[in-house]
Design a protein around this motif. Structure first.
Motif, PDB file in Angstrom:
ATOM      1  N   THR A 194      33.098  25.521  -1.778  1.00 50.35           N
ATOM      2  CA  THR A 194      32.479  24.847  -2.915  1.00 50.35           C
ATOM      3  C   THR A 194      32.118  23.412  -2.552  1.00 50.35           C
ATOM      4  OG1 THR A 194      33.704  26.213  -4.497  1.00 50.35           O
ATOM      5  CG2 THR A 194      32.808  24.137  -5.309  1.00 50.35           C
ATOM      6  N   LYS A 250      24.690  21.210 -12.388  1.00 52.65           N
ATOM      7  CA  LYS A 250      25.408  22.292 -11.717  1.00 52.65           C
ATOM      8  C   LYS A 250      26.903  21.981 -11.628  1.00 52.65           C
ATOM      9  CE  LYS A 250      21.789  24.327  -8.814  1.00 52.65           C
ATOM     10  NZ  LYS A 250      21.357  24.580  -7.405  1.00 52.65           N
ATOM     11  N   ASP A 298      29.966  24.149 -13.133  1.00 50.88           N
ATOM     12  CA  ASP A 298      31.084  24.598 -12.305  1.00 50.88           C
ATOM     13  C   ASP A 298      32.426  24.167 -12.887  1.00 50.88           C
ATOM     14  OD1 ASP A 298      29.426  25.859 -10.546  1.00 50.88           O
ATOM     15  OD2 ASP A 298      29.478  24.302  -9.012  1.00 50.88           O
ATOM     16  N   TYR A 336      22.476  31.120 -13.210  1.00 41.29           N
ATOM     17  CA  TYR A 336      23.377  30.342 -12.353  1.00 41.29           C
ATOM     18  C   TYR A 336      24.800  30.391 -12.891  1.00 41.29           C
ATOM     19  CZ  TYR A 336      25.607  26.373 -10.054  1.00 41.29           C
ATOM     20  OH  TYR A 336      26.490  25.577  -9.345  1.00 41.29           O
ATOM     21  N   ARG A 373      28.005  32.007 -10.864  1.00 40.56           N
ATOM     22  CA  ARG A 373      29.159  31.201 -10.477  1.00 40.56           C
ATOM     23  C   ARG A 373      30.441  31.742 -11.118  1.00 40.56           C
ATOM     24  NH1 ARG A 373      30.694  29.524  -7.416  1.00 40.56           N
ATOM     25  NH2 ARG A 373      31.536  27.450  -7.920  1.00 40.56           N
TER      26      ARG A 373
END
Length: 356
Positions: free
Chosen positions: A191, A223, A227, A265, A269
């Motif tokens: 990551t 992003k 996350d 996305y 993830r």
């Protein structure tokens, strides 16, 4: 790597304390500890170094890329045919200088990399380097194929100064944070490496087009927000947009260049994190708990999404992973795992049951 000391002496200026403290940790090497303090961390170079300053290096692996913090005195070196041929694969390297100046020559171009600036150099071409005084730097080594897939006209990106910018400062800070970690598990390392590469792409874009770079920095920020909030089952695009001070429409515009929508996305993830929890080497977590940690509203919806992406239900993925690890540890003979290699999972499972 060939390292040869030569007698040089002089007054050294104060260096960046944050970088120095990172290098002075438990992963440093000196001439007394190893004949070549750079061999474990860098690509092959023929170097001459000032013996008055003990070289210090620290390497952190971030998945496919790795980063090296380095403090060295006056030095000079080169990579020529011998060093290139003895490099195990094709790499590019980003050099960021924190203190001092390093001069890099490659492909007929000469770049003076000063504190706060950077340069991308090519590991498959001859190069020379020189520093007239103490140098503190961070280098990120990246498989060349990773850059070729993401950086248009990659060859033209080598050998040009990457000036100070918000993108480069973000990248530098991120690499410094990564360097301060004593240990990273494989998932965290990958990551961190992915984030570092995204920031590098942004810094390269920023050096060519500041507007595009600013947009990419904002995309990276979003992003990162996604996350950090994968477990939030109530996370919506409206929430994401408000948290990052953009409209939902502009959020969609930012993701257009990535080949997937913001929603896609987020789903990818979440499933990647679920995959790590299911088949990683950490403590076993129930499928229901994995669903909760990864932001799915129920185990059934998680199982459907997981099967759609990975071709099997979560419990089957865990069973296969446990079987493979048992074979690797020698806990079952499994005919040298020939049945597994042939895809005969039923035969492998029978041997596993017999051994229990």
């Amino acid at each position: 790597m060939q390292v040869t000391p030569f007698p040089l002496h002089g007054r050294h200026e104060r260096m960046d304390n944050r970088v120095y403290e990172t290098l002075a940790g438990d992963s440093t090497y000196s001439d007394e500890e190893a004949d070549d303090p750079f061999a474990l961390s860098h690509l092959p170079w023929a170097l001459q170094v000032d013996p008055a300053t003990t070289p210090m290096t620290k390497r952190i692996d971030l998945g496919a890329p790795w980063i090296v913090g380095c403090r060295v005195g006056r030095m000079s070196g080169y990579r020529r045919r011998f060093e290139i041929q003895n490099t195990p694969a094709e790499y590019a390297a980003l050099l960021i200088v924190h203190h001092g100046t390093e001069t890099l020559e490659q492909a007929g171009a000469t770049v003076d990399v000063r504190a706060g600036t950077a340069v991308l150099w090519d590991g498959v071409r001859p190069a020379e380097c020189f520093s007239a005084a103490e140098l503190v730097k961070t280098t990120m080594f990246i498989p060349r194929a990773l850059l070729a897939d993401a950086v248009p006209h990659l060859d033209s990106a080598f050998g040009h100064t990457i000036e100070d910018s918000s993108s480069l400062r973000l990248l530098t800070d991120w690499l410094n944070v990564s360097m301060r970690q004593s240990a990273l598990d494989p998932h965290s390392a990958c990551t961190a490496g992915r984030m570092a590469l995204d920031l590098l792409y942004s810094a390269l874009a920023s050096s060519r087009n500041e507007t595009r770079g600013s947009r990419e920095v904002l995309l990276l920020q979003i992003k990162n927000f996604l996350d950090r909030n994968l477990a939030d089952v109530d996370l919506t695009l409206d929430t994401v947009a408000r948290a990052n001070a953009v409209s939902v429409r502009y959020l969609h515009v930012l993701f257009q260049s990535t080949g997937e929508t913001a929603r896609e996305y987020l789903r990818r993830r979440r499933l990647e994190r679920a995959q790590h929890l299911l088949v990683g080497s950490g403590p076993e977590v129930s499928v229901a708990e994995v669903a909760v940690r990864c932001g799915f509203d129920s185990p059934s919806s998680f199982s459907r999404a997981y099967r759609a992406r990975y071709g099997m239900p979560p419990r089957e993925a865990r069973r296969q992973s446990a079987h493979t690890r048992a074979c690797a540890r020698g806990e079952v003979s499994c005919a040298s795992c020939q049945a597994l290699e042939a895809g005969d999972m039923q035969a492998c499972d029978q041997r596993l049951i017999s051994a229990m």
